[in-house]
Design a protein around this motif. Structure first.
Motif, PDB file in Angstrom:
ATOM      1  N   LEU A 198       0.834  -1.202   0.000  1.00 17.91           N
ATOM      2  CA  LEU A 198       0.000   0.000   0.000  1.00 17.91           C
ATOM      3  C   LEU A 198       0.869   1.252   0.000  1.00 17.91           C
ATOM      4  N   GLY A 199       1.969   1.207   0.717  1.00 21.56           N
ATOM      5  CA  GLY A 199       2.890   2.345   0.735  1.00 21.56           C
ATOM      6  C   GLY A 199       3.506   2.637  -0.615  1.00 21.56           C
ATOM      7  N   ASN A 200       3.540   1.637  -1.503  1.00 16.83           N
ATOM      8  CA  ASN A 200       4.090   1.825  -2.848  1.00 16.83           C
ATOM      9  C   ASN A 200       3.062   2.326  -3.855  1.00 16.83           C
ATOM     10  N   CYS A 201       1.801   2.386  -3.467  1.00 14.40           N
ATOM     11  CA  CYS A 201       0.762   2.908  -4.359  1.00 14.40           C
ATOM     12  C   CYS A 201       0.927   4.413  -4.500  1.00 14.40           C
ATOM     13  N   THR A 202       0.788   4.903  -5.716  1.00 17.09           N
ATOM     14  CA  THR A 202       0.916   6.343  -5.964  1.00 17.09           C
ATOM     15  C   THR A 202      -0.360   6.857  -6.629  1.00 17.09           C
ATOM     16  N   ARG A 217      -9.352   1.015  -3.628  1.00 10.79           N
ATOM     17  CA  ARG A 217      -9.157   2.140  -4.556  1.00 10.79           C
ATOM     18  C   ARG A 217     -10.119   3.281  -4.206  1.00 10.79           C
ATOM     19  N   GLU A 218     -11.382   2.933  -3.980  1.00 12.77           N
ATOM     20  CA  GLU A 218     -12.378   3.964  -3.672  1.00 12.77           C
ATOM     21  C   GLU A 218     -12.077   4.662  -2.353  1.00 12.77           C
ATOM     22  N   ARG A 219     -11.726   3.890  -1.332  1.00  9.67           N
ATOM     23  CA  ARG A 219     -11.470   4.471  -0.012  1.00  9.67           C
ATOM     24  C   ARG A 219     -10.214   5.325   0.025  1.00  9.67           C
ATOM     25  N   MET A 220      -9.285   5.078  -0.886  1.00  4.83           N
ATOM     26  CA  MET A 220      -8.058   5.864  -0.928  1.00  4.83           C
ATOM     27  C   MET A 220      -8.224   7.169  -1.697  1.00  4.83           C
ATOM     28  N   THR A 221      -9.290   7.293  -2.485  1.00  4.40           N
ATOM     29  CA  THR A 221      -9.441   8.480  -3.334  1.00  4.40           C
ATOM     30  C   THR A 221     -10.703   9.293  -3.066  1.00  4.40           C
ATOM     31  N   MET A 230     -10.969  13.371  -3.192  1.00  5.77           N
ATOM     32  CA  MET A 230      -9.782  13.893  -2.511  1.00  5.77           C
ATOM     33  C   MET A 230      -8.792  14.419  -3.544  1.00  5.77           C
ATOM     34  N   THR A 231      -7.940  15.319  -3.094  1.00  2.68           N
ATOM     35  CA  THR A 231      -6.828  15.755  -3.925  1.00  2.68           C
ATOM     36  C   THR A 231      -5.733  14.690  -3.840  1.00  2.68           C
ATOM     37  N   VAL A 232      -4.720  14.805  -4.678  1.00  2.83           N
ATOM     38  CA  VAL A 232      -3.599  13.862  -4.634  1.00  2.83           C
ATOM     39  C   VAL A 232      -2.936  13.911  -3.260  1.00  2.83           C
ATOM     40  N   GLU A 233      -2.778  15.100  -2.705  1.00  2.00           N
ATOM     41  CA  GLU A 233      -2.152  15.250  -1.390  1.00  2.00           C
ATOM     42  C   GLU A 233      -2.995  14.586  -0.299  1.00  2.00           C
ATOM     43  N   GLN A 234      -4.301  14.795  -0.351  1.00  2.00           N
ATOM     44  CA  GLN A 234      -5.190  14.178   0.645  1.00  2.00           C
ATOM     45  C   GLN A 234      -5.164  12.657   0.531  1.00  2.00           C
ATOM     46  N   SER A 242      -2.699  10.827  -0.584  1.00  2.00           N
ATOM     47  CA  SER A 242      -1.398  10.374  -0.070  1.00  2.00           C
ATOM     48  C   SER A 242      -1.389  10.378   1.452  1.00  2.00           C
ATOM     49  N   GLU A 243      -1.969  11.419   2.051  1.00  2.00           N
ATOM     50  CA  GLU A 243      -2.055  11.476   3.512  1.00  2.00           C
ATOM     51  C   GLU A 243      -2.947  10.358   4.057  1.00  2.00           C
TER      52      GLU A 243
END
Length: 112
Positions: free
Chosen positions: A15-19, A50-54, A73-77, A79-80
């Protein structure tokens, strides 16, 4: 139990490697094998992960009912969020491991 710990660690690392990327309107996970690996090891479906991360869910109170809507979410959000999920899962795993070690030691299962 050991296999479960390795599964969780593998899921966290994947998960940490997902961008993330954005097309200007919405944030998306960049296509890679890491999402599938993380989902498999964490025991969730790739689509849900995927949905929960974005996206995030906002609940709005309207009269008696609670209405839910999704916000992008934004890309920054995103990632956080990814970092927070990894930190939370790792923290829970670490706490469980400490309790398990303490329990084993209190039962005389470990000789130092």
């Amino acid at each position: 139990e050991i296999h479960g710990l390795f599964e969780i660690c593998s899921g966290i690392l994947a998960l940490g490697n997902c961008t993330f990327t954005s097309d200007g309107k919405k944030t998306m996970l960049k296509e890679s094998e890491y999402l599938g690996i993380a989902a498999k090891h964490l025991g969730v479906s790739p689509g849900v992960l995927r949905e929960r991360m974005t996206t995030r869910e906002i609940r709005i109170r309207g009269g008696r009912d609670l209405e839910a809507t999704k916000a992008l979410m934004t890309v920054e959000q995103a990632s956080e969020t990814r970092h927070a999920v990894c930190k939370f899962v790792y923290g829970r795993m670490f706490n469980w491991l400490v309790k398990r070690i303490n329990k084993a030691m209190s039962q005389g299962g470990v000789n130092c």
